[in-house]
Design a protein around this motif. Structure first.
Motif, PDB file in Angstrom:
ATOM      1  N   ALA A 170      39.619  38.526  48.605  1.00  4.98           N
ATOM      2  CA  ALA A 170      38.993  38.791  47.657  1.00  4.98           C
ATOM      3  C   ALA A 170      39.973  38.621  46.310  1.00  4.98           C
ATOM      4  O   ALA A 170      39.415  37.398  45.506  1.00  4.98           O
ATOM      5  CB  ALA A 170      37.657  39.603  47.426  1.00  4.98           C
ATOM      6  N   ASP A 171      41.185  39.365  46.036  1.00  2.40           N
ATOM      7  CA  ASP A 171      42.009  39.184  45.237  1.00  2.40           C
ATOM      8  C   ASP A 171      42.488  38.251  45.028  1.00  2.40           C
ATOM      9  O   ASP A 171      43.385  37.637  44.492  1.00  2.40           O
ATOM     10  CB  ASP A 171      42.397  40.714  45.572  1.00  2.40           C
ATOM     11  CG  ASP A 171      43.328  41.031  44.450  1.00  2.40           C
ATOM     12  OD1 ASP A 171      42.517  41.389  43.713  1.00  2.40           O
ATOM     13  OD2 ASP A 171      44.709  42.065  44.429  1.00  2.40           O
ATOM     14  N   LYS A 172      42.681  37.360  46.237  1.00  2.00           N
ATOM     15  CA  LYS A 172      43.138  36.232  46.672  1.00  2.00           C
ATOM     16  C   LYS A 172      42.215  34.824  46.438  1.00  2.00           C
ATOM     17  O   LYS A 172      42.586  33.572  47.287  1.00  2.00           O
ATOM     18  CB  LYS A 172      44.014  35.950  48.117  1.00  2.00           C
ATOM     19  CG  LYS A 172      44.421  37.729  48.592  1.00  2.00           C
ATOM     20  CD  LYS A 172      45.982  37.931  47.655  1.00  2.00           C
ATOM     21  CE  LYS A 172      46.736  39.016  48.335  1.00  2.00           C
ATOM     22  NZ  LYS A 172      47.836  39.034  47.366  1.00  2.00           N
ATOM     23  N   ASN A 173      41.004  35.154  45.966  1.00  2.00           N
ATOM     24  CA  ASN A 173      40.275  33.851  45.661  1.00  2.00           C
ATOM     25  C   ASN A 173      40.084  33.374  46.813  1.00  2.00           C
ATOM     26  O   ASN A 173      39.481  32.410  47.187  1.00  2.00           O
ATOM     27  CB  ASN A 173      41.130  32.859  44.700  1.00  2.00           C
ATOM     28  CG  ASN A 173      39.557  32.601  44.145  1.00  2.00           C
ATOM     29  OD1 ASN A 173      38.853  32.975  43.512  1.00  2.00           O
ATOM     30  ND2 ASN A 173      40.199  31.342  43.745  1.00  2.00           N
ATOM     31  N   VAL A 174      39.544  34.274  48.389  1.00  2.00           N
ATOM     32  CA  VAL A 174      39.526  33.439  49.317  1.00  2.00           C
ATOM     33  C   VAL A 174      38.353  35.075  49.892  1.00  2.00           C
ATOM     34  O   VAL A 174      38.532  35.821  49.771  1.00  2.00           O
ATOM     35  CB  VAL A 174      40.751  33.691  50.944  1.00  2.00           C
ATOM     36  CG1 VAL A 174      39.894  33.191  51.774  1.00  2.00           C
ATOM     37  CG2 VAL A 174      41.531  33.126  49.721  1.00  2.00           C
ATOM     38  N   ASP A 206      37.294  29.177  50.400  1.00  2.00           N
ATOM     39  CA  ASP A 206      38.389  29.584  49.010  1.00  2.00           C
ATOM     40  C   ASP A 206      36.822  29.884  48.408  1.00  2.00           C
ATOM     41  O   ASP A 206      35.989  29.387  48.092  1.00  2.00           O
ATOM     42  CB  ASP A 206      38.612  27.736  48.609  1.00  2.00           C
ATOM     43  CG  ASP A 206      39.431  28.404  47.395  1.00  2.00           C
ATOM     44  OD1 ASP A 206      40.339  28.620  47.226  1.00  2.00           O
ATOM     45  OD2 ASP A 206      38.589  28.203  46.071  1.00  2.00           O
ATOM     46  N   SER A 207      36.829  31.078  47.323  1.00  3.43           N
ATOM     47  CA  SER A 207      36.058  31.365  46.726  1.00  3.43           C
ATOM     48  C   SER A 207      35.970  30.711  45.900  1.00  3.43           C
ATOM     49  O   SER A 207      34.270  30.597  45.326  1.00  3.43           O
ATOM     50  CB  SER A 207      36.092  32.510  46.281  1.00  3.43           C
ATOM     51  OG  SER A 207      37.089  33.534  46.749  1.00  3.43           O
ATOM     52  N   SER A 208      36.493  29.494  45.203  1.00  2.00           N
ATOM     53  CA  SER A 208      35.943  28.750  44.004  1.00  2.00           C
ATOM     54  C   SER A 208      35.641  27.649  44.689  1.00  2.00           C
ATOM     55  O   SER A 208      34.150  26.755  43.914  1.00  2.00           O
ATOM     56  CB  SER A 208      36.975  28.248  42.565  1.00  2.00           C
ATOM     57  OG  SER A 208      37.823  29.336  42.870  1.00  2.00           O
ATOM     58  N   ARG A 235      49.451  32.139  48.970  1.00  5.30           N
ATOM     59  CA  ARG A 235      48.413  32.912  48.293  1.00  5.30           C
ATOM     60  C   ARG A 235      48.621  34.684  48.908  1.00  5.30           C
ATOM     61  O   ARG A 235      48.821  35.813  48.396  1.00  5.30           O
ATOM     62  CB  ARG A 235      47.077  32.993  48.405  1.00  5.30           C
ATOM     63  CG  ARG A 235      46.336  31.583  47.806  1.00  5.30           C
ATOM     64  CD  ARG A 235      44.865  31.573  47.462  1.00  5.30           C
ATOM     65  NE  ARG A 235      44.536  30.722  47.571  1.00  5.30           N
ATOM     66  CZ  ARG A 235      43.137  29.921  47.324  1.00  5.30           C
ATOM     67  NH1 ARG A 235      41.996  30.682  47.179  1.00  5.30           N
ATOM     68  NH2 ARG A 235      42.928  28.225  46.942  1.00  5.30           N
TER      69      ARG A 235
END
Ligand code: 5GP
Length: 238
Positions: A170-174, A206-208, A235
């Motif tokens: 989550a911290d790596k936008n995943v 990818d979180s975004s 990442r």
């Protein structure tokens, strides 16, 4: 750094080769450049894949060790090799899911992308000829694939791995969507995490953008498969 070197070839799997060392407690894993999907029906080779999965898996096993989760991983030896403890693999493939997709949606008709209220723990019988069928705990107990204590421990470790990796990614936008784990017993009889943890065995979104950064790019012909693996490595190594 180990002084142990590759001795005799033992076994070739879909993505890795195993070799003995001079110490019977340890073996060397070589990560291959091959991709397989749908139980080996779809195949490809991509140069550099073995290096990426070795790097990613080594990094994640090291992270888990720091957080108190023991595994067969001892050290990354070079670009494509790891030293690992020799284990007898428990014939179960354990899956933890945070979001419904893949075979769960095919099997139960639930909405793809549904966020699960709590992590779902599933087990499959590890048998390529049967296509790794979904099983319940009683199957594993009745057919002697694992004991109740082992299954309880496997479940506890799997859920802990999920908590650690979910937060880490989550911290790596995943988003850690789901993943498969395997366990084995080392030469002293300890049940430990084994196999690998990589974009071959996990679903990463990818979180975004929701982009798939894992083997689904190969399974579904989404293109730029290695680019996705490289992105995960970028990442987590940053
Ligand atoms: P599914 O059951 O939805 O196909 O897969 C769930 C998760 O487990 C995915 O992250 C998938 O990559 C992983 N997985 C399930 N079975 C296998 C397998 O036989 N090999 C690999 N490498 N991963 C698997």
């Amino acid at each position: 750094m180990t002084t142990l070197v590759k001795k005799d070839f033992i076994y070739e799997g879909k993505a890795k080769r195993l070799y003995t060392t001079d110490d019977s407690k340890y073996v060397i894993v070589e990560y291959k450049d091959s991709f397989t999907a749908f139980n080996g029906q779809k195949k490809a080779t991509m140069s550099g894949k073995g290096v990426l999965n070795n790097n990613i898996s080594s990094k994640l096993f090291t992270l888990l060790k720091e957080k108190g989760v023991d595994s067969h991983f001892v050290e990354r030896i070079d670009e494509t090799h790891q030293l690992v403890k020799r284990v007898k693999i428990v014939p179960l493939e354990v899956i933890v899911r945070n979001i419904a997709t893949g075979s769960l949606c095919k099997r139960l008709g639930v909405e793809d992308g549904l966020k699960l209220a709590w992590p779902l723990f599933e087990m499959c019988y590890k048998d390529d000829d049967l296509g790794d069928p979904f099983i319940i705990e009683d199957h594993a107990l009745l057919f002697g694939w694992a004991t109740k204590d082992e299954i309880d421990k496997i479940k506890e470790i799997s859920l802990k791995v999920n908590e650690i990796l979910k937060e880490y990614f989550a911290d790596k936008n995943v988003v850690l969507v789901d993943f498969k784990l395997e366990f084995g017993k080392d030469t002293d009889g300890n049940l430990i995490l084994a196999d690998e943890i990589s974009p071959d065995t996990c679903r990463f979104w990818d979180s975004s953008t929701g982009d798939h950064l894992d083997k689904d790019r190969f399974r579904k012909d989404l293109g730029d498969v290695l680019g996705a693996y490289r992105e995960i490595w970028k990442r987590i190594s940053a």
